[in-house]
Enzyme design. Sequence first.
Site, PDB file in Angstrom:
ATOM      1  N   TYR A 154       6.831  39.876   1.427  1.00 53.29           N
ATOM      2  CA  TYR A 154       8.571  39.621   2.329  1.00 53.29           C
ATOM      3  C   TYR A 154       8.616  40.553   2.159  1.00 53.29           C
ATOM      4  CZ  TYR A 154      11.443  37.010   4.812  1.00 53.29           C
ATOM      5  OH  TYR A 154      13.073  36.564   5.384  1.00 53.29           O
ATOM      6  N   GLY A 182       7.566  44.103   3.036  1.00 46.14           N
ATOM      7  CA  GLY A 182       7.469  43.570   4.411  1.00 46.14           C
ATOM      8  C   GLY A 182       7.971  44.671   5.061  1.00 46.14           C
ATOM      9  N   VAL A 216      16.046  25.371  -0.165  1.00 49.15           N
ATOM     10  CA  VAL A 216      16.742  24.958  -1.343  1.00 49.15           C
ATOM     11  C   VAL A 216      17.266  23.795  -0.444  1.00 49.15           C
ATOM     12  CG1 VAL A 216      18.581  26.141  -1.515  1.00 49.15           C
ATOM     13  CG2 VAL A 216      17.589  24.864  -3.177  1.00 49.15           C
ATOM     14  N   ASN A 239      15.665  21.163   1.220  1.00 46.43           N
ATOM     15  CA  ASN A 239      14.852  20.226   0.529  1.00 46.43           C
ATOM     16  C   ASN A 239      15.009  19.737  -0.416  1.00 46.43           C
ATOM     17  OD1 ASN A 239      12.050  21.153  -0.022  1.00 46.43           O
ATOM     18  ND2 ASN A 239      12.514  21.849  -1.810  1.00 46.43           N
ATOM     19  N   GLN A 266      15.261  24.060  -9.796  1.00 46.67           N
ATOM     20  CA  GLN A 266      14.146  24.788 -10.035  1.00 46.67           C
ATOM     21  C   GLN A 266      15.071  25.627 -11.655  1.00 46.67           C
ATOM     22  OE1 GLN A 266      12.146  27.160  -7.069  1.00 46.67           O
ATOM     23  NE2 GLN A 266      11.370  25.336  -6.202  1.00 46.67           N
ATOM     24  N   THR A 285      22.095  32.239  -8.294  1.00 47.94           N
ATOM     25  CA  THR A 285      23.045  31.570  -6.987  1.00 47.94           C
ATOM     26  C   THR A 285      22.767  32.135  -5.925  1.00 47.94           C
ATOM     27  OG1 THR A 285      24.392  34.249  -7.205  1.00 47.94           O
ATOM     28  CG2 THR A 285      25.522  31.890  -9.292  1.00 47.94           C
ATOM     29  N   ARG A 299      18.015  35.903  -9.356  1.00 47.55           N
ATOM     30  CA  ARG A 299      19.353  35.222 -10.475  1.00 47.55           C
ATOM     31  C   ARG A 299      20.580  35.159  -9.991  1.00 47.55           C
ATOM     32  NH1 ARG A 299      18.125  38.730 -15.566  1.00 47.55           N
ATOM     33  NH2 ARG A 299      17.701  40.499 -13.259  1.00 47.55           N
ATOM     34  N   GLN A 300      21.133  36.357  -8.636  1.00 52.28           N
ATOM     35  CA  GLN A 300      22.258  35.715  -8.650  1.00 52.28           C
ATOM     36  C   GLN A 300      22.193  36.780  -6.538  1.00 52.28           C
ATOM     37  OE1 GLN A 300      25.138  37.704 -10.660  1.00 52.28           O
ATOM     38  NE2 GLN A 300      24.696  39.644 -10.669  1.00 52.28           N
TER      39      GLN A 300
HETATM   40  N1  LIG Z   1      16.694  31.491   7.709  1.00 52.87           N
HETATM   41  C1  LIG Z   1      17.309  32.644   5.946  1.00 52.87           C
HETATM   42  O1  LIG Z   1      18.046  32.019   5.515  1.00 52.87           O
HETATM   43  C2  LIG Z   1      16.435  33.975   6.706  1.00 52.87           C
HETATM   44  C3  LIG Z   1      17.623  34.807   5.830  1.00 52.87           C
HETATM   45  C4  LIG Z   1      16.682  35.918   5.620  1.00 52.87           C
HETATM   46  C5  LIG Z   1      15.843  36.881   6.993  1.00 52.87           C
HETATM   47  N2  LIG Z   1      15.483  35.657   7.558  1.00 52.87           N
HETATM   48  C6  LIG Z   1      14.923  35.737   9.477  1.00 52.87           C
HETATM   49  O2  LIG Z   1      15.470  35.710  10.194  1.00 52.87           O
HETATM   50  C7  LIG Z   1      13.982  35.070  10.838  1.00 52.87           C
HETATM   51  C8  LIG Z   1      14.054  33.894  10.994  1.00 52.87           C
HETATM   52  O3  LIG Z   1      14.454  33.401  10.190  1.00 52.87           O
HETATM   53  P1  LIG Z   1      13.637  31.081  10.088  1.00 52.87           P
HETATM   54  O4  LIG Z   1      14.378  30.811   9.153  1.00 52.87           O
HETATM   55  O5  LIG Z   1      13.724  31.137  11.786  1.00 52.87           O
HETATM   56  O6  LIG Z   1      12.420  30.947  10.090  1.00 52.87           O
HETATM   57  P2  LIG Z   1      11.604  30.492  10.874  1.00 52.87           P
HETATM   58  O7  LIG Z   1      10.245  30.044   9.932  1.00 52.87           O
HETATM   59  O8  LIG Z   1      12.073  28.813  10.657  1.00 52.87           O
HETATM   60  O9  LIG Z   1      10.832  31.062  12.038  1.00 52.87           O
HETATM   61  C9  LIG Z   1      10.496  32.176  12.594  1.00 52.87           C
HETATM   62  C10 LIG Z   1       9.481  32.440  13.087  1.00 52.87           C
HETATM   63  O10 LIG Z   1       8.480  33.082  13.385  1.00 52.87           O
HETATM   64  C11 LIG Z   1       7.713  32.666  13.867  1.00 52.87           C
HETATM   65  N3  LIG Z   1       5.757  33.751  13.852  1.00 52.87           N
HETATM   66  C12 LIG Z   1       6.251  33.707  12.519  1.00 52.87           C
HETATM   67  N4  LIG Z   1       4.893  34.899  12.297  1.00 52.87           N
HETATM   68  C13 LIG Z   1       4.314  35.326  13.801  1.00 52.87           C
HETATM   69  C14 LIG Z   1       4.194  35.672  13.881  1.00 52.87           C
HETATM   70  N5  LIG Z   1       2.950  37.191  13.429  1.00 52.87           N
HETATM   71  N6  LIG Z   1       3.865  35.536  15.660  1.00 52.87           N
HETATM   72  C15 LIG Z   1       4.664  35.734  16.000  1.00 52.87           C
HETATM   73  N7  LIG Z   1       5.301  34.361  15.844  1.00 52.87           N
HETATM   74  C16 LIG Z   1       5.572  34.497  14.471  1.00 52.87           C
HETATM   75  C17 LIG Z   1       6.970  31.727  13.637  1.00 52.87           C
HETATM   76  O11 LIG Z   1       6.197  30.480  13.866  1.00 52.87           O
HETATM   77  C18 LIG Z   1       8.351  30.806  13.614  1.00 52.87           C
HETATM   78  O12 LIG Z   1       8.964  30.024  15.088  1.00 52.87           O
HETATM   79  C19 LIG Z   1      12.514  35.946   9.785  1.00 52.87           C
HETATM   80  O13 LIG Z   1      12.811  37.140   9.837  1.00 52.87           O
HETATM   81  C20 LIG Z   1      13.195  35.304   8.459  1.00 52.87           C
HETATM   82  O14 LIG Z   1      12.730  36.485   7.666  1.00 52.87           O
HETATM   83  C21 LIG Z   1      16.192  34.004   7.188  1.00 52.87           C
HETATM   84  O1  LIG Z   2      13.860  22.340  -4.226  1.00 51.71           O
HETATM   85  C1  LIG Z   2      14.031  23.543  -4.653  1.00 51.71           C
HETATM   86  C2  LIG Z   2      13.991  24.291  -3.631  1.00 51.71           C
HETATM   87  C3  LIG Z   2      14.136  25.453  -4.131  1.00 51.71           C
HETATM   88  N1  LIG Z   2      15.069  26.078  -5.211  1.00 51.71           N
HETATM   89  C4  LIG Z   2      15.813  27.550  -6.178  1.00 51.71           C
HETATM   90  O2  LIG Z   2      17.101  27.811  -4.821  1.00 51.71           O
HETATM   91  C5  LIG Z   2      17.005  28.816  -4.578  1.00 51.71           C
HETATM   92  C6  LIG Z   2      16.847  29.154  -3.197  1.00 51.71           C
HETATM   93  O3  LIG Z   2      15.610  29.277  -2.895  1.00 51.71           O
HETATM   94  P1  LIG Z   2      14.533  29.286  -0.921  1.00 51.71           P
HETATM   95  O4  LIG Z   2      13.254  28.861  -1.019  1.00 51.71           O
HETATM   96  O5  LIG Z   2      15.446  28.547  -0.425  1.00 51.71           O
HETATM   97  O6  LIG Z   2      15.882  30.624  -0.575  1.00 51.71           O
HETATM   98  P2  LIG Z   2      15.486  31.762  -1.635  1.00 51.71           P
HETATM   99  O7  LIG Z   2      16.732  32.770  -1.553  1.00 51.71           O
HETATM  100  O8  LIG Z   2      14.584  32.325  -3.051  1.00 51.71           O
HETATM  101  O9  LIG Z   2      14.804  32.713  -0.646  1.00 51.71           O
HETATM  102  C7  LIG Z   2      15.410  33.108   0.372  1.00 51.71           C
HETATM  103  O10 LIG Z   2      16.324  33.931   0.715  1.00 51.71           O
HETATM  104  C8  LIG Z   2      16.583  35.045   1.591  1.00 51.71           C
HETATM  105  C9  LIG Z   2      15.405  34.566   3.035  1.00 51.71           C
HETATM  106  O11 LIG Z   2      15.057  35.730   3.440  1.00 51.71           O
HETATM  107  C10 LIG Z   2      14.103  33.761   3.373  1.00 51.71           C
HETATM  108  O12 LIG Z   2      14.475  33.185   3.618  1.00 51.71           O
HETATM  109  C11 LIG Z   2      13.932  32.917   1.981  1.00 51.71           C
HETATM  110  O13 LIG Z   2      13.241  33.819   1.259  1.00 51.71           O
HETATM  111  C12 LIG Z   2      15.765  29.576  -5.643  1.00 51.71           C
HETATM  112  O14 LIG Z   2      16.247  29.756  -6.948  1.00 51.71           O
HETATM  113  C13 LIG Z   2      15.301  28.865  -5.571  1.00 51.71           C
HETATM  114  O15 LIG Z   2      14.373  28.396  -7.060  1.00 51.71           O
HETATM  115  C14 LIG Z   2      15.296  24.717  -5.571  1.00 51.71           C
HETATM  116  O16 LIG Z   2      16.488  25.047  -7.252  1.00 51.71           O
HETATM  117  N2  LIG Z   2      15.129  23.799  -5.791  1.00 51.71           N
END
Ligand SMILES: NC(=O)c1ccc[n+]([C@@H]2O[C@H](COP(=O)([O-])OP(=O)(O)OC[C@H]3O[C@@H](n4cnc5c(N)ncnc54)[C@H](O)[C@@H]3O)[C@@H](O)[C@H]2O)c1
Ligand SMILES: O=c1ccn([C@@H]2O[C@H](COP(=O)(O)OP(=O)(O)O[C@H]3OC[C@@H](O)[C@H](O)[C@H]3O)[C@@H](O)[C@H]2O)c(=O)[nH]1
Length: 364
Positions: free
Chosen positions: A203, A206, A245, A248, A262, A268, A323-324
């Site tokens: 990720y 990527g 998080v 959840n 976790q 943070t 971590r933060q």
């Molecule tokens: N939600 C967040 O906190 C967060 C944080 C940082 C970045 N983003 C970015 O924002 C975007 C949307 O995140 P989200 O939280 O809505 O996630 P999400 O998983 O709800 O949405 C992602 C969507 O992309 C579709 N998808 C995945 N792979 C695909 C593929 N190969 N072809 C076509 N569709 C595909 C999934 O079916 C889904 O509908 C992502 O690019 C994610 O990396 C989200």
């Molecule tokens: O049940 C849980 C789930 C997660 N956590 C903690 O909560 C924090 C946040 O975890 P999340 O899984 O919500 O998301 P992360 O911040 O690790 O990554 C996210 O950040 C940026 C985005 O690109 C992605 O949507 C996602 O990867 C981590 O420190 C994780 O260890 C818990 O303490 N309990």
Amino acid sequence: MSLRRFLIYTYIYIDIKSPETEVEIAEMATEESNGGKNISSKPPPEPSPLRRAKFFKANMRILVTGGAGFIGSHLVDKLMENEENMVIVADNYFTGSKDNLRQWFDHPRFELIRHDITKPLLVEVDKIYHLACPASPIFYKYNAVKTIKTNVIGTLNMLGLAKRVGARILLTSTSEVYGDPLVHPQTEDYWGNVNPIGVRSCYDEGKRVAETLMFDYHRQHGIEIRIARIFNTYGPRMNIDDGRVVSNFLAQAIRDEPLTVQLPGTQTRSFCYVADMVDGLIRLMEGDNTGEFTMLELAETVKEMINPAIEIIKVENTPDDPRQRKPDITKAKELLGWEPRIKLHDGIPLMEEDFRKRIGILRK
Ligand SMILES: NC(=O)c1ccc[n+]([C@@H]2O[C@H](COP(=O)([O-])OP(=O)(O)OC[C@H]3O[C@@H](n4cnc5c(N)ncnc54)[C@H](O)[C@@H]3O)[C@@H](O)[C@H]2O)c1
Ligand SMILES: O=c1ccn([C@@H]2O[C@H](COP(=O)(O)OP(=O)(O)O[C@H]3OC[C@@H](O)[C@H](O)[C@H]3O)[C@@H](O)[C@H]2O)c(=O)[nH]1
């Protein structure tokens, strides 16, 4: 044609120091033509000649990849409010759902295509919001190779499309490009601290390659690009068992289950409500509150607001967990006029209502 170009990339998030402290701030960085080192000397590709015709009048055609997902579907709702917009969603439903878009199914300005972006897509559009990619760690790690293909081949395909039709393209990148950041808070200039061979790399790396491709297409082909580095976003329509998080903790609190913090629990994150995020993305595309919580504090907030009877337990974490994390959003504020407005205390009840409806457990 003007050679003036804008490159804007931004972090968008909500920054909240403590549950009581109001937060806000949005950041972005803009570099303008001529002096800017990243600026292409090439003009962007021409859109269809038809759109330049004297009496031609048409809606703005907007492609949203990943539009059936959490952020994507809220973005579609907002874009559809504008009667000048025609919205096309391409999604493979890996983590998204048609249910999120049900209200638009029969709308004449809306189209939904089941499509995997690792394959080329031929559509005629003016703007591309490129969101497709699983975002929750448990989903993006599930098939790591597919996650890389989605970010790299998928973004190449969308850039190829942008080039062919002359569309402006916005990539939703992530705070994960900073890995486990050594600089705090994170500004756009920081290059990050990413483990290139870890379980999160599919990720993180990527998205880093996706950003590189965006800039290379801009430099080489003059494509108009926007990059938003999104921090943790929450709100209605997150998958209930998404694994992130906030979802959840909410689902656990509603189901009378312990909140799984976790280890160590002092890491943070900065949380942004989805409506603020969508507002920021549209401003970023159209334009030439944040706070920092430990996971223990977040668990305590959810417990206090939703279910004071539940227990908070500490469980093992996964490798490479940052971590933060807190963005510096000064530039988004200055250049986009964007700042988060919805505080965590106001956003959680909105999400709770949606989760209770879907889980089927009413407030006692
Ligand atoms: N939600 C967040 O906190 C967060 C944080 C940082 C970045 N983003 C970015 O924002 C975007 C949307 O995140 P989200 O939280 O809505 O996630 P999400 O998983 O709800 O949405 C992602 C969507 O992309 C579709 N998808 C995945 N792979 C695909 C593929 N190969 N072809 C076509 N569709 C595909 C999934 O079916 C889904 O509908 C992502 O690019 C994610 O990396 C989200
Ligand atoms: O049940 C849980 C789930 C997660 N956590 C903690 O909560 C924090 C946040 O975890 P999340 O899984 O919500 O998301 P992360 O911040 O690790 O990554 C996210 O950040 C940026 C985005 O690109 C992605 O949507 C996602 O990867 C981590 O420190 C994780 O260890 C818990 O303490 N309990």
